[in-house]
Design a protein around this motif. Structure first.
Motif, PDB file in Angstrom:
ATOM      1  N   LEU A 159      -1.298  23.410  41.116  1.00  0.00           N
ATOM      2  CA  LEU A 159      -1.597  23.728  40.069  1.00  0.00           C
ATOM      3  C   LEU A 159      -2.088  25.296  39.755  1.00  0.00           C
ATOM      4  N   PRO A 160      -0.879  26.266  39.306  1.00  0.00           N
ATOM      5  CA  PRO A 160      -1.245  27.370  39.335  1.00  0.00           C
ATOM      6  C   PRO A 160      -2.324  28.123  37.876  1.00  0.00           C
ATOM      7  N   ASN A 161      -2.730  28.912  38.062  1.00  0.00           N
ATOM      8  CA  ASN A 161      -3.825  29.602  37.027  1.00  0.00           C
ATOM      9  C   ASN A 161      -2.970  30.400  35.886  1.00  0.00           C
ATOM     10  N   CYS A 162      -2.024  29.263  35.312  1.00  0.00           N
ATOM     11  CA  CYS A 162      -1.089  30.059  34.180  1.00  0.00           C
ATOM     12  C   CYS A 162      -1.672  30.137  33.033  1.00  0.00           C
ATOM     13  N   GLY A 163      -2.995  30.241  32.891  1.00  0.00           N
ATOM     14  CA  GLY A 163      -3.593  30.576  31.621  1.00  0.00           C
ATOM     15  C   GLY A 163      -4.184  31.771  31.624  1.00  0.00           C
ATOM     16  N   PHE A 164      -5.474  31.819  32.364  1.00  0.00           N
ATOM     17  CA  PHE A 164      -6.109  33.137  32.409  1.00  0.00           C
ATOM     18  C   PHE A 164      -5.615  34.287  32.944  1.00  0.00           C
ATOM     19  N   MET A 165      -4.630  33.944  34.249  1.00  0.00           N
ATOM     20  CA  MET A 165      -3.985  35.121  34.888  1.00  0.00           C
ATOM     21  C   MET A 165      -2.518  35.017  34.302  1.00  0.00           C
ATOM     22  N   GLY A 166      -1.834  33.964  34.202  1.00  0.00           N
ATOM     23  CA  GLY A 166      -0.664  33.912  33.440  1.00  0.00           C
ATOM     24  C   GLY A 166      -0.550  34.748  32.231  1.00  0.00           C
ATOM     25  N   ILE A 167      -1.207  34.616  31.293  1.00  0.00           N
ATOM     26  CA  ILE A 167      -1.057  34.853  30.022  1.00  0.00           C
ATOM     27  C   ILE A 167      -1.020  36.676  29.829  1.00  0.00           C
ATOM     28  N   PRO A 168      -2.082  37.256  30.230  1.00  0.00           N
ATOM     29  CA  PRO A 168      -1.995  38.723  30.445  1.00  0.00           C
ATOM     30  C   PRO A 168      -0.890  39.336  31.005  1.00  0.00           C
ATOM     31  N   VAL A 169      -0.536  38.725  32.395  1.00  0.00           N
ATOM     32  CA  VAL A 169       0.504  39.292  33.144  1.00  0.00           C
ATOM     33  C   VAL A 169       1.906  39.238  32.498  1.00  0.00           C
ATOM     34  N   VAL A 170       2.092  38.031  31.823  1.00  0.00           N
ATOM     35  CA  VAL A 170       3.309  37.850  31.297  1.00  0.00           C
ATOM     36  C   VAL A 170       3.444  38.571  29.967  1.00  0.00           C
ATOM     37  N   SER A 171       2.549  38.704  29.338  1.00  0.00           N
ATOM     38  CA  SER A 171       2.439  39.347  27.979  1.00  0.00           C
ATOM     39  C   SER A 171       2.759  40.980  28.338  1.00  0.00           C
ATOM     40  N   SER A 172       2.310  41.351  29.448  1.00  0.00           N
ATOM     41  CA  SER A 172       2.329  42.966  29.897  1.00  0.00           C
ATOM     42  C   SER A 172       3.822  43.233  30.483  1.00  0.00           C
ATOM     43  N   LEU A 173       4.336  42.310  31.170  1.00  0.00           N
ATOM     44  CA  LEU A 173       5.649  42.361  31.816  1.00  0.00           C
ATOM     45  C   LEU A 173       6.726  41.858  31.045  1.00  0.00           C
ATOM     46  N   LEU A 174       6.615  40.775  30.384  1.00  0.00           N
ATOM     47  CA  LEU A 174       7.841  40.475  29.644  1.00  0.00           C
ATOM     48  C   LEU A 174       7.655  40.543  28.108  1.00  0.00           C
ATOM     49  N   GLY A 175       6.515  40.600  27.393  1.00  0.00           N
ATOM     50  CA  GLY A 175       6.237  40.710  26.247  1.00  0.00           C
ATOM     51  C   GLY A 175       5.517  39.453  25.590  1.00  0.00           C
ATOM     52  N   THR A 176       4.933  39.774  24.465  1.00  0.00           N
ATOM     53  CA  THR A 176       4.078  38.829  23.849  1.00  0.00           C
ATOM     54  C   THR A 176       4.791  37.673  23.311  1.00  0.00           C
ATOM     55  N   GLU A 177       6.033  37.750  22.984  1.00  0.00           N
ATOM     56  CA  GLU A 177       6.785  36.555  22.433  1.00  0.00           C
ATOM     57  C   GLU A 177       7.312  35.632  23.500  1.00  0.00           C
ATOM     58  N   TYR A 178       6.742  35.798  24.682  1.00  0.00           N
ATOM     59  CA  TYR A 178       7.063  34.992  25.634  1.00  0.00           C
ATOM     60  C   TYR A 178       5.913  34.100  26.043  1.00  0.00           C
ATOM     61  N   ILE A 179       4.804  34.141  25.419  1.00  0.00           N
ATOM     62  CA  ILE A 179       3.456  33.447  25.420  1.00  0.00           C
ATOM     63  C   ILE A 179       3.580  32.170  25.243  1.00  0.00           C
ATOM     64  N   ILE A 180       4.631  31.964  23.863  1.00  0.00           N
ATOM     65  CA  ILE A 180       4.820  30.594  23.643  1.00  0.00           C
ATOM     66  C   ILE A 180       5.409  29.765  25.072  1.00  0.00           C
ATOM     67  N   TYR A 181       6.000  30.301  25.890  1.00  0.00           N
ATOM     68  CA  TYR A 181       6.687  29.552  26.872  1.00  0.00           C
ATOM     69  C   TYR A 181       5.655  29.101  28.108  1.00  0.00           C
ATOM     70  N   VAL A 182       4.420  30.276  28.251  1.00  0.00           N
ATOM     71  CA  VAL A 182       3.602  29.939  28.972  1.00  0.00           C
ATOM     72  C   VAL A 182       2.653  28.846  28.696  1.00  0.00           C
ATOM     73  N   ALA A 183       2.765  28.528  27.251  1.00  0.00           N
ATOM     74  CA  ALA A 183       1.815  27.511  26.590  1.00  0.00           C
ATOM     75  C   ALA A 183       2.531  26.161  27.248  1.00  0.00           C
ATOM     76  N   VAL A 184       3.686  26.155  27.380  1.00  0.00           N
ATOM     77  CA  VAL A 184       4.446  24.693  27.859  1.00  0.00           C
ATOM     78  C   VAL A 184       3.898  24.685  29.295  1.00  0.00           C
ATOM     79  N   TYR A 185       3.889  25.653  30.217  1.00  0.00           N
ATOM     80  CA  TYR A 185       3.212  25.621  31.507  1.00  0.00           C
ATOM     81  C   TYR A 185       1.952  24.887  31.428  1.00  0.00           C
ATOM     82  N   MET A 186       1.054  25.552  30.628  1.00  0.00           N
ATOM     83  CA  MET A 186      -0.296  25.279  30.366  1.00  0.00           C
ATOM     84  C   MET A 186      -0.588  23.682  29.779  1.00  0.00           C
ATOM     85  N   LEU A 187       0.260  23.062  29.193  1.00  0.00           N
ATOM     86  CA  LEU A 187       0.372  21.885  28.766  1.00  0.00           C
ATOM     87  C   LEU A 187       0.753  20.999  29.793  1.00  0.00           C
TER      88      LEU A 187
END
Length: 313
Positions: A107-135
């Motif tokens: 179980l990776p920390n895809c929320g607290f760590m994942g969201i800000p890192v992905v937002s910075s590196l890939l863009g905020t439009e990819y947060i929706i895909y992080v949400a699937v990992y979170m679910l």
């Protein structure tokens, strides 16, 4: 890789843990109080955060990338599941630690760590895909996670009926919240602003409280012994470096969107999720082992995530 962004997130995370550590040392929180707060986070605050994560998002708006991402979400957790089995076979921890090592690997920390890192590196439009990992994370931890934590309690398990064994795994607030979130996401049901605000307020305490409670758990544990645990460093090497770097070479053969592939590697690179500690606390598992896995992997991620990013496709 924005190293400063990762460093800032780590500083915030460890600052919260340190506050929890001090609170416990001052005896403001201890014993039964931490257990009760863990129950609130696991059963109330995190489920509301799960539901809130899908507001403003819908299946129709994601296009074909959703299916690619869904395949990679399944692949991510399958790889981490197999990595956990490999870790147990190599390290051979005792029966009380074995399920915890499997969980902190899975179980990776895809929320607290994942969201800000992905937002910075890939863009905020990819947060929706992080949400699937979170679910997926929430579904796993509230089903398979609870099963693993309670699995070692053989004596009490034999005294319970089959329904009593299954009930906490299936009928709990985490699974119910995940089902509600998936229903909203796939159906596109509009949700009133007042309900969204309510879920936001109820979910917001999840992150700071979980970090405070991890700090309390650390204050109650033998930290020097944790640092001397050779098995934990084997876990860090496999989970934080070997698995994500190896996967950067394997995914090059997949005909998927390059950004979705990068997201996949970033999720594999995340440290162990803090909810593992809280579920372990709530269901009577070995919290010092879980806390050690979360804290040491989070600390290691300051170095390992930039290293893994070098190999990104």
């Amino acid at each position: 890789m924005d190293v400063l962004l990762v460093a800032r997130q780590m500083l915030i995370l460890f600052s919260m843990m340190f506050v929890g550590y001090i609170i416990f040392r001052l005896h403001w929180l201890e014993g039964d109080m931490t257990s009760r707060l863990s129950g609130l986070v696991v059963n109330i605050f995190n489920p509301f955060l799960t539901i809130y994560s899908v507001f403003g998002k819908s299946f129709a708006s994601t296009g074909n990338l959703f299916w690619e991402n869904l395949v990679l979400v399944g692949l991510c957790y399958l790889i981490l599941f197999l990595a956990g089995l490999l870790l147990i076979a190599v390290l051979r921890p005792d029966s009380t630690e074995s399920p915890i090592y499997r969980l902190v690997t899975l179980l990776p920390n895809c929320g607290f760590m994942g969201i800000p890192v992905v937002s910075s590196l890939l863009g905020t439009e990819y947060i929706i895909y992080v949400a699937v990992y979170m679910l997926a994370y929430n579904i796993i931890i509230y089903t398979y996670g609870i099963y693993l934590v309670t699995k070692g309690q053989q004596k009490s398990a034999r005294q319970r009926t089959l329904f009593q064994k299954i009930r906490p795994i299936v009928f709990n607030s985490g699974v119910i919240a995940s089902v509600i979130a998936l229903t909203i996401f796939f159906s596109g049901i509009p949700v009133a602003d007042s309900i969204q605000s309510f879920c936001s307020y109820m979910g917001n305490p999840c992150i700071p409280l979980s970090m405070l409670l991890i700090g309390c758990s650390l204050a109650a544990s033998d930290i020097p012994s944790m640092l001397r645990n050779g098995k934990m460093y084997g876990f860090l090497l496999l989970k934080m470096l070997i698995v994500p770097i190896a996967c950067t070479f394997l995914i090059r053969f997949l005909p998927f969107d390059n950004m979705i592939l990068k997201l996949f590697i970033l999720m594999l690179s995340m440290p162990a999720g803090s909810m593992v500690v809280l579920v372990t606390e709530e269901y009577g598992g070995k919290t010092d082992c879980a806390g050690g896995g979360v804290v040491l992997s989070t600390l290691a991620s300051i170095i390992t995530i930039p290293v893994v990013s070098i190999f990104l496709p």
